[in-house]
Design a protein around this motif. Structure first.
Motif, PDB file in Angstrom:
ATOM      1  N   GLY A 198       1.937  16.050  -4.162  1.00  0.00           N
ATOM      2  CA  GLY A 198       1.375  15.128  -5.145  1.00  0.00           C
ATOM      3  C   GLY A 198       1.837  13.702  -4.920  1.00  0.00           C
ATOM      4  O   GLY A 198       2.984  13.463  -4.572  1.00  0.00           O
ATOM      5  N   ALA A 199       0.935  12.731  -5.084  1.00  0.00           N
ATOM      6  CA  ALA A 199       1.283  11.326  -4.920  1.00  0.00           C
ATOM      7  C   ALA A 199       1.656  10.748  -6.277  1.00  0.00           C
ATOM      8  O   ALA A 199       0.842  10.709  -7.194  1.00  0.00           O
ATOM      9  N   VAL A 200       2.921  10.341  -6.415  1.00  0.00           N
ATOM     10  CA  VAL A 200       3.360   9.701  -7.652  1.00  0.00           C
ATOM     11  C   VAL A 200       2.934   8.235  -7.633  1.00  0.00           C
ATOM     12  O   VAL A 200       2.548   7.674  -8.644  1.00  0.00           O
ATOM     13  N   LEU A 201       2.999   7.632  -6.443  1.00  0.00           N
ATOM     14  CA  LEU A 201       2.626   6.222  -6.300  1.00  0.00           C
ATOM     15  C   LEU A 201       1.325   6.126  -5.513  1.00  0.00           C
ATOM     16  O   LEU A 201       1.115   6.875  -4.561  1.00  0.00           O
ATOM     17  N   THR A 237       6.890   2.932 -18.006  1.00  0.00           N
ATOM     18  CA  THR A 237       7.398   3.987 -18.876  1.00  0.00           C
ATOM     19  C   THR A 237       8.021   5.089 -18.022  1.00  0.00           C
ATOM     20  O   THR A 237       7.846   5.106 -16.798  1.00  0.00           O
ATOM     21  N   SER A 238       8.705   6.019 -18.665  1.00  0.00           N
ATOM     22  CA  SER A 238       9.303   7.136 -17.928  1.00  0.00           C
ATOM     23  C   SER A 238       8.208   7.901 -17.195  1.00  0.00           C
ATOM     24  O   SER A 238       7.148   8.154 -17.762  1.00  0.00           O
ATOM     25  N   GLY A 239       8.469   8.227 -15.929  1.00  0.00           N
ATOM     26  CA  GLY A 239       7.519   9.046 -15.173  1.00  0.00           C
ATOM     27  C   GLY A 239       6.409   8.257 -14.512  1.00  0.00           C
ATOM     28  O   GLY A 239       5.488   8.841 -13.947  1.00  0.00           O
ATOM     29  N   CYS A 240       6.481   6.905 -14.529  1.00  0.00           N
ATOM     30  CA  CYS A 240       5.392   6.123 -13.933  1.00  0.00           C
ATOM     31  C   CYS A 240       5.612   5.921 -12.431  1.00  0.00           C
ATOM     32  O   CYS A 240       4.740   5.406 -11.747  1.00  0.00           O
ATOM     33  N   GLY A 241       6.779   6.311 -11.928  1.00  0.00           N
ATOM     34  CA  GLY A 241       7.019   6.204 -10.487  1.00  0.00           C
ATOM     35  C   GLY A 241       7.987   5.101 -10.087  1.00  0.00           C
ATOM     36  O   GLY A 241       8.143   4.813  -8.906  1.00  0.00           O
ATOM     37  N   LYS A 242       8.655   4.493 -11.083  1.00  0.00           N
ATOM     38  CA  LYS A 242       9.590   3.392 -10.765  1.00  0.00           C
ATOM     39  C   LYS A 242      10.709   3.858  -9.845  1.00  0.00           C
ATOM     40  O   LYS A 242      10.984   3.243  -8.814  1.00  0.00           O
ATOM     41  N   THR A 243      11.363   4.962 -10.252  1.00  0.00           N
ATOM     42  CA  THR A 243      12.514   5.428  -9.475  1.00  0.00           C
ATOM     43  C   THR A 243      12.061   5.930  -8.108  1.00  0.00           C
ATOM     44  O   THR A 243      12.760   5.755  -7.108  1.00  0.00           O
ATOM     45  N   THR A 244      10.853   6.520  -8.045  1.00  0.00           N
ATOM     46  CA  THR A 244      10.303   6.963  -6.758  1.00  0.00           C
ATOM     47  C   THR A 244      10.152   5.764  -5.824  1.00  0.00           C
ATOM     48  O   THR A 244      10.519   5.823  -4.644  1.00  0.00           O
ATOM     49  N   LEU A 245       9.627   4.666  -6.376  1.00  0.00           N
ATOM     50  CA  LEU A 245       9.468   3.451  -5.574  1.00  0.00           C
ATOM     51  C   LEU A 245      10.826   2.968  -5.073  1.00  0.00           C
ATOM     52  O   LEU A 245      10.989   2.622  -3.896  1.00  0.00           O
ATOM     53  N   LEU A 246      11.808   2.984  -5.972  1.00  0.00           N
ATOM     54  CA  LEU A 246      13.148   2.527  -5.595  1.00  0.00           C
ATOM     55  C   LEU A 246      13.712   3.390  -4.467  1.00  0.00           C
ATOM     56  O   LEU A 246      14.257   2.878  -3.486  1.00  0.00           O
ATOM     57  N   LEU A 296       4.125   8.504   2.007  1.00  0.00           N
ATOM     58  CA  LEU A 296       3.075   9.160   2.788  1.00  0.00           C
ATOM     59  C   LEU A 296       2.264   8.119   3.551  1.00  0.00           C
ATOM     60  O   LEU A 296       1.809   8.360   4.659  1.00  0.00           O
ATOM     61  N   ALA A 297       2.084   6.956   2.907  1.00  0.00           N
ATOM     62  CA  ALA A 297       1.328   5.895   3.559  1.00  0.00           C
ATOM     63  C   ALA A 297       1.854   4.562   3.078  1.00  0.00           C
ATOM     64  O   ALA A 297       2.524   4.486   2.051  1.00  0.00           O
ATOM     65  N   GLY A 298       1.540   3.517   3.817  1.00  0.00           N
ATOM     66  CA  GLY A 298       1.962   2.180   3.419  1.00  0.00           C
ATOM     67  C   GLY A 298       3.123   1.686   4.253  1.00  0.00           C
ATOM     68  O   GLY A 298       3.649   2.409   5.101  1.00  0.00           O
ATOM     69  N   GLY A 323       0.806  -1.232   0.000  1.00  0.00           N
ATOM     70  CA  GLY A 323       0.000   0.000   0.000  1.00  0.00           C
ATOM     71  C   GLY A 323       0.831   1.270   0.000  1.00  0.00           C
ATOM     72  O   GLY A 323       0.444   2.269   0.600  1.00  0.00           O
ATOM     73  N   VAL A 324       1.989   1.224  -0.699  1.00  0.00           N
ATOM     74  CA  VAL A 324       2.879   2.390  -0.647  1.00  0.00           C
ATOM     75  C   VAL A 324       2.305   3.524  -1.499  1.00  0.00           C
ATOM     76  O   VAL A 324       1.996   3.350  -2.675  1.00  0.00           O
ATOM     77  N   THR A 325       2.142   4.666  -0.855  1.00  0.00           N
ATOM     78  CA  THR A 325       1.597   5.848  -1.508  1.00  0.00           C
ATOM     79  C   THR A 325       2.526   7.011  -1.191  1.00  0.00           C
ATOM     80  O   THR A 325       3.015   7.114  -0.070  1.00  0.00           O
ATOM     81  N   GLY A 326       2.771   7.861  -2.178  1.00  0.00           N
ATOM     82  CA  GLY A 326       3.594   9.035  -1.889  1.00  0.00           C
ATOM     83  C   GLY A 326       4.326   9.511  -3.115  1.00  0.00           C
ATOM     84  O   GLY A 326       4.122   9.016  -4.222  1.00  0.00           O
ATOM     85  N   GLY A 327       5.154  10.512  -2.906  1.00  0.00           N
ATOM     86  CA  GLY A 327       5.900  11.098  -4.009  1.00  0.00           C
ATOM     87  C   GLY A 327       6.651  12.301  -3.500  1.00  0.00           C
ATOM     88  O   GLY A 327       7.041  12.349  -2.343  1.00  0.00           O
ATOM     89  N   TYR A 328       6.813  13.283  -4.356  1.00  0.00           N
ATOM     90  CA  TYR A 328       7.541  14.497  -3.981  1.00  0.00           C
ATOM     91  C   TYR A 328       6.532  15.598  -3.707  1.00  0.00           C
ATOM     92  O   TYR A 328       5.588  15.767  -4.458  1.00  0.00           O
TER      93      TYR A 328
END
Lengths: 371, 262
Positions: free
Chosen positions: B18-21, B39-48, B58-60, B10-15
């Motif tokens: 705004g929630a990227v994930l 694809t680029s900008g889907c939140g992969k690197t944010t998750l990493l 933010l949550a999870g 349930g990981v939610t969050g981003g920068y």
């Protein structure tokens, strides 16, 4: 608190160490300590039993070699026994080589020689660049779009006008300090009136041109090297070339020209500010009359004092501009290279400026310009 | 160790705000190579970045090697992080240090009591594993992009981590160099039984290296499973990523009409 790797347990006697747990970069120092102690206390072969070991990492495998060296240095044999398959695999996969470690050449003389040669080759490259720059500068006004007036004017503003308050402030303070130091000494002989001579001549002949050049080398020389270096790293210079634009015409000549025009102007400001600083001291501390100061100044300060200083500053500008462009254009690698280029440009500019100052002063002396 | 080495629920969050994930789940069992695709900008690197503790969700819940990485104190987190390796997209080598010094850096930080020779042997063994022992005395600026990645891999592996996170390992590499790096990553997994999490948009590379994959689309998990599962998925988002060249049903219907007009 997070659980760490499993610990290493060592059962030791004089002949053997029995390890269990994990031999990793965390536990290896304790293992080496136990080996040292055991190696000192017994004799004959030191057996290391690995039967209870569950995990070994690359550093752990490397440490087994160290343990052997310690045992052998103490005159003892060294054997591993009961090595479980997982540990044997671990040691094998670690790929630790037993051959001597490569040592970077420690020969101080050879390194010194290599550095000297590299410095000489850089100096040769710089002279070649200087020749190329001179030829390009002579050609530029005659080529279509060869001379970029707007860029040169922009550089003059950035290098000259923006730096003038800084130069005036520093040189004013320098003149004041110089007057103060001179007054202390001259007062002993009762000739403190000569403070004016001392300040005005040293400012116009030496300190003004030199201080202005050092300030400009630190401010604009570093900026030019960093700007051109960043453009090199970002392939902007290649982009210019691919568009058929010469980087010398577009980037180097406007900057060098900006320096050649503005450093003499800044030097004049430096002279004036220095003398004003000296006057401030004379007026406040020595209670000299402004008219007296002015009369004395114009009686003893000759045009050639100012002109020799200004002519020096033209040479200094050429040195600073060409070195900054030279090091900027040679940048390799990324941001690291830009920092190195800016540092080298400033250091080389200041050193060469001082060398050139000495040479020019000697020349003026021999020609008889300096009375 | 309890539970899988990499666990997120349930990981939610981003920068910023705004929630990227949004509600991302990820579970990677020990020894598996898992690709996080998108694809680029889907939140992969944010998750990493969240998985390795660089960014707080933010949550999870995120557990790495059974530990709640974001709940650990500043003092405890390094104890966990030294069991984890991270390969950055550009390599992130220290430009002022030689190749050997770069690989030695984690050892010097985390294994201060070891003799210098053992440290150097360890670092050289890792450089040899990536085929760059001869480049030990070079500076990073003297290396090509592929070589930099391999040095960075050696640095990420020098403490024999249990999990290795890789951020776009093949980005910016030509197909031959990329395939070489993939082979190296597979060898790392086989030899040292490292759990791998590979964040990438390079589907070919992911198919070569990973056992299973999770596809992120606009910050949500679109599919997760083996590549056979993903290939068999009827979800248009999944098929859109796996076969971007195939026209969507709507476009396919329009195309013959366009041809008729021509």
């Amino acid at each position: 608190m997070p659980k760490d790797f499993p610990d290493l347990t060592i059962e030791a006697d004089e002949e053997a160490l029995r390890l269990s747990g994990a031999l990793t970069f965390r536990t290896a120092p304790a293992f080496l300590e136990a080996v040292r102690k055991a190696a000192r206390s017994g004799r004959g072969t030191l057996w290391i039993s690995l039967q209870g070991l569950q995990r070994i990492d690359t550093a752990g495998a490397a440490v087994l070699l160290e343990a052997r060296a310690i045992a052998e240095a103490a005159g003892r044999g060294f054997e591993l026994e009961q090595t479980p398959a997982v540990v044997r695999d671990g040691i094998e996969h670690a790929g630790i080589r037993t051959d001597p470690l490569p040592r970077p050449g420690r020969g101080g003389l050879r390194r010194l020689l290599r550095r000297g040669l590299s410095a000489l080759s850089t100096a040769g490259d710089y002279l070649a660049f200087l020749g190329y720059l001179l030829a390009a500068s002579v050609r530029a006004p005659f080529r279509r779009r060869g001379f970029r007036t707007v860029l040169a004017l922009d550089q003059m503003v950035r290098i000259g006008i923006n730096a003038s308050p800084l130069v005036a402030l520093c040189c004013g303070l320098m003149g004041l300090t110089l007057a103060l130091q001179a007054a202390i000494q001259l007062r002993l002989f009762g000739v403190q009136d000569y403070v004016i001579d001392l300040v005005s001549m040293s400012m116009t002949r030496e300190i003004g041109p030199l201080l202005a050049a050092v300030l400009v080398a630190g401010r604009s020389g570093a900026a030019i090297a960093a700007e051109i270096g960043t453009m090199r790293v970002n392939e902007e210079i290649d982009a210019l070339k691919s568009l058929g634009v010469s980087e010398t015409d577009h980037l180097v000549i406007p900057r060098v020209l900006g320096l050649l025009v503005m450093l003499p102007c800044l030097t004049f400001i430096a002279d004036a500010a220095g003398i004003f600083g000296g006057y401030m001291f004379c007026a406040l501390d020595l209670r000299q009359d402004p008219l007296y100061f002015r009369t004395w100044l114009f009686m003893d300060l000759h045009p050639q004092d100012v002109l020799t200083g200004l002519s020096k500053s033209v040479v200094f500008a050429g040195i600073i501009g060409s070195l900054a462009a030279f090091f900027g254009l040679r940048v390799k690698g990324g941001g690291e290279g830009v920092g190195v280029a800016a540092t080298r440009a400033v250091v080389a500019s200041i050193v060469l400026t001082i060398v050139a100052d000495g040479a020019l002063t000697a020349l003026f002396y021999l020609v008889g310009v300096l009375a | 160790m309890s539970g899988p080495p990499v666990f997120a629920r349930g990981v939610t969050g981003g920068y910023g705000a705004g929630a990227v994930l949004r509600g991302v789940d990820l579970e990677v069992p020990a020894g598996e190579a898992h690709a996080v695709l998108g694809t680029s900008g889907c939140g992969k690197t944010t998750l990493l970045r969240m998985l390795v503790g660089l960014l707080r969700p933010l949550a999870g819940e995120i557990r790495i090697l059974g530990e709640p990485i974001h709940a650990l104190s500043e003092a405890d987190r390094p104890r966990l992080l030294r069991r984890v390796g991270l390969l950055f997209q550009g390599g992130a080598l220290f430009g002022s240090l030689s190749v050997l010094e770069n690989v030695l850096f984690p050892l010097r930080e985390h294994a201060p009591g070891l003799p210098e020779r053992a440290l150097e042997r360890t670092a050289l063994a890792k450089l040899e594993a990536v085929g760059l022992r001869e480049a030990a005395s070079k500076m990073p600026s003297d290396l090509s992009g592929g070589m930099k990645k391999r040095v960075a891999l050696a640095r990420a592996l020098v403490l024999d981590p249990e999990i290795l996170f890789l951020d776009e390992p093949t980005a910016g590499l030509d197909p031959v160099t990329a395939a070489g790096l993939d082979a190296l990553i597979l060898r790392v997994k086989r030899l040292w039984r490292v759990t791998l999490v590979i964040v990438t948009h390079d589907l070919g590379s992911a198919r070569r290296v990973a056992d299973r994959a999770t596809l992120l689309v606009a910050g949500e998990v679109a599919a997760s499973g083996t590549f056979a599962d993903l290939d068999a998925s009827a979800d248009p988002r999944v098929q859109g990523f796996l076969r971007p060249e195939a026209p969507s049903p709507g476009e396919a219907a329009r195309e013959p009409a366009a041809a008729d007009r021509g």
